[in-house]
Design a protein around this motif. Structure first.
Motif, PDB file in Angstrom:
ATOM      1  N   THR A  17      -3.134 -20.745  -7.206  1.00  0.00           N
ATOM      2  CA  THR A  17      -2.017 -21.169  -7.739  1.00  0.00           C
ATOM      3  C   THR A  17      -1.589 -21.231  -9.354  1.00  0.00           C
ATOM      4  OG1 THR A  17      -3.571 -23.148  -8.041  1.00  0.00           O
ATOM      5  CG2 THR A  17      -2.237 -23.213  -5.951  1.00  0.00           C
ATOM      6  N   ARG A  18      -2.555 -20.929 -10.013  1.00  0.00           N
ATOM      7  CA  ARG A  18      -2.315 -20.705 -11.575  1.00  0.00           C
ATOM      8  C   ARG A  18      -1.270 -19.636 -11.738  1.00  0.00           C
ATOM      9  NH1 ARG A  18      -8.175 -20.619 -13.829  1.00  0.00           N
ATOM     10  NH2 ARG A  18      -8.599 -20.014 -11.780  1.00  0.00           N
ATOM     11  N   GLN A 106     -12.278 -16.505   5.464  1.00  0.00           N
ATOM     12  CA  GLN A 106     -12.609 -18.065   5.322  1.00  0.00           C
ATOM     13  C   GLN A 106     -11.568 -18.688   5.689  1.00  0.00           C
ATOM     14  OE1 GLN A 106     -12.396 -19.359   1.194  1.00  0.00           O
ATOM     15  NE2 GLN A 106     -13.771 -21.075   1.545  1.00  0.00           N
TER      16      GLN A 106
HETATM   17  P1  UTP Z   1     -10.696 -20.411  -8.485  1.00  0.00           P
HETATM   18  O1  UTP Z   1     -11.231 -21.374  -8.930  1.00  0.00           O
HETATM   19  O2  UTP Z   1     -10.154 -19.182  -9.325  1.00  0.00           O
HETATM   20  O3  UTP Z   1      -9.399 -20.745  -7.302  1.00  0.00           O
HETATM   21  O4  UTP Z   1     -11.554 -19.533  -7.285  1.00  0.00           O
HETATM   22  P2  UTP Z   1      -8.260 -19.851  -6.748  1.00  0.00           P
HETATM   23  O5  UTP Z   1      -7.765 -20.674  -5.634  1.00  0.00           O
HETATM   24  O6  UTP Z   1      -8.471 -18.366  -6.712  1.00  0.00           O
HETATM   25  O7  UTP Z   1      -7.075 -19.947  -8.148  1.00  0.00           O
HETATM   26  P3  UTP Z   1      -6.402 -21.068  -8.574  1.00  0.00           P
HETATM   27  O8  UTP Z   1      -7.042 -21.952  -9.575  1.00  0.00           O
HETATM   28  O9  UTP Z   1      -5.669 -21.858  -7.490  1.00  0.00           O
HETATM   29  O10 UTP Z   1      -5.430 -20.334  -9.369  1.00  0.00           O
HETATM   30  C1  UTP Z   1     -12.842 -18.796  -7.814  1.00  0.00           C
HETATM   31  C2  UTP Z   1     -12.893 -17.814  -6.945  1.00  0.00           C
HETATM   32  O11 UTP Z   1     -13.273 -18.203  -5.599  1.00  0.00           O
HETATM   33  C3  UTP Z   1     -12.823 -17.640  -4.730  1.00  0.00           C
HETATM   34  C4  UTP Z   1     -11.584 -17.149  -5.358  1.00  0.00           C
HETATM   35  O12 UTP Z   1     -10.668 -16.174  -4.721  1.00  0.00           O
HETATM   36  C5  UTP Z   1     -11.862 -16.685  -6.747  1.00  0.00           C
HETATM   37  O13 UTP Z   1     -12.298 -15.418  -6.458  1.00  0.00           O
HETATM   38  N1  UTP Z   1     -12.465 -18.720  -3.689  1.00  0.00           N
HETATM   39  C6  UTP Z   1     -12.373 -20.013  -4.142  1.00  0.00           C
HETATM   40  C7  UTP Z   1     -12.559 -18.578  -2.408  1.00  0.00           C
HETATM   41  O14 UTP Z   1     -12.774 -17.434  -1.821  1.00  0.00           O
HETATM   42  N2  UTP Z   1     -12.275 -19.741  -1.431  1.00  0.00           N
HETATM   43  C8  UTP Z   1     -12.108 -20.734  -1.874  1.00  0.00           C
HETATM   44  O15 UTP Z   1     -12.031 -21.732  -0.824  1.00  0.00           O
HETATM   45  C9  UTP Z   1     -11.880 -21.017  -3.285  1.00  0.00           C
END
Ligand code: UTP
Length: 289
Positions: A17-18, A106
């Motif tokens: 989302t960022r 997932q």
């Molecule tokens: P982030 O905290 O960066 O979240 O996840 P995000 O959704 O990727 O990005 P924002 O914050 O919405 O911008 C850290 C890592 O964990 C993975 C993400 O793909 C990233 O590699 N992740 C996170 C998952 O695979 N599944 C999840 O449910 C959450």
């Protein structure tokens, strides 16, 4: 002492989302630093550490990631016909061998801990690597190789850590250490995103881990934590005391590409480290500054 690390998990099911709107229809792991998607840096780093099996934990909208590591029939055929042998050799050079890439869905983005748990059946009963493609590391020895070297000495669990400014502890998983020789720290506690005043140290975990399969049993019993997500940190806490657990201050510079500024910085740093674009880039930066 440690086992050979053969498998790496790449959790790539996050929503990113960022990075909207860039990530509306495209996975954030396909964002490019210079001319390469961040997922490719991650896979190459794993391969450089002797890892042979690459497991993507994906979500919806992530097919571009699988396609990126697949044979690209039309493109390869066209390059062949046009005699573009260099470009052809380049895209063929890093294609994984058949069977090396596996992916698992997932189904709901329940958190990083849950994403790692989704790889349980593909990992089986051996220690494994986890690489978050958001974190890029520019270093002489690839960061994962540095962790593998430590794991060989110590066995058990090893995470890559960096010192962060105290006001930033609230953004990361933070270590509580029982000993620390300036390079390797023995971990006795972990806390996800502590307020600066409550942080036991400023050593923050980055997206490189070696974990034992014991983590899966713990993750199965881990409920929602910070942010309503199943946190990897909460699962790792349960390994402490029972198994070796070390934090390595790795050699190299880390760029957090999950964040806009970190991503822009990574493009500049990786560009400056590349002989084909460095001098032109330096000229451009000087002209803009
Ligand atoms: P982030 O905290 O960066 O979240 O996840 P995000 O959704 O990727 O990005 P924002 O914050 O919405 O911008 C850290 C890592 O964990 C993975 C993400 O793909 C990233 O590699 N992740 C996170 C998952 O695979 N599944 C999840 O449910 C959450």
């Amino acid at each position: 002492m440690g086992h050979k690390i053969r498998k790496a998990v790449f959790p790539v099911a996050g929503l990113g989302t960022r990075f909207l709107p860039a990530t509306k229809a495209m996975p954030k792991e396909m964002l490019t630093v210079v001319d390469k998607p961040v997922i490719q840096y991650a896979l190459e780093e794993a391969r450089a550490a002797g890892i042979e099996d690459f497991i993507f934990v994906t979500g919806r909208n992530k097919t571009a990631l699988e396609d990126h590591f697949d044979y690209s029939y039309e493109l390869q055929r066209t390059l062949e016909e046009r005699g573009k042998t260099e470009a052809l050799a380049l895209i063929k050079s890093w294609l994984p061998r058949p069977g090396q890439v596996a992916s698992v869905r997932q189904q709901l983005p329940l958190g990083l801990g849950h994403a790692v748990l989704c790889a349980k059946n593909l990992i089986g009963d051996e220690p494994f690597a986890v690489i978050l493609p958001d974190d890029l590391v520019l270093s002489k020895t690839p960061c994962m190789q540095q962790l593998v070297d430590v794991h060989e000495e110590t066995g058990g669990n090893v995470v890559a850590v960096v010192d962060v400014p105290r006001e930033d502890t609230k953004k990361y998983g933070i270590l509580d250490v029982s000993s620390d020789d300036g390079r390797l720290a023995s971990v006795r506690g972990l806390i996800e995103k502590p307020a600066p005043a409550e942080a036991p140290s400023t050593l923050s975990i980055i997206g490189r881990y070696i974990l034992t399969p014991t983590i899966f049993g713990h993750l199965e019993k881990t409920g929602k934590g910070a942010g309503g997500e199943i946190q990897l940190t909460d699962g790792m806490v349960k390994l402490l005391g029972a198994e070796p657990f070390h934090g390595l201050r790795f050699e190299g510079a880390r760029y957090d590409c999950g964040d806009k500024i970190g991503f822009l910085e990574a493009n500049i740093a990786f560009g400056l480290a590349r002989s084909d674009v460095a001098s032109e880039l330096r000229r451009i930066i000087a002209a803009l500054a």
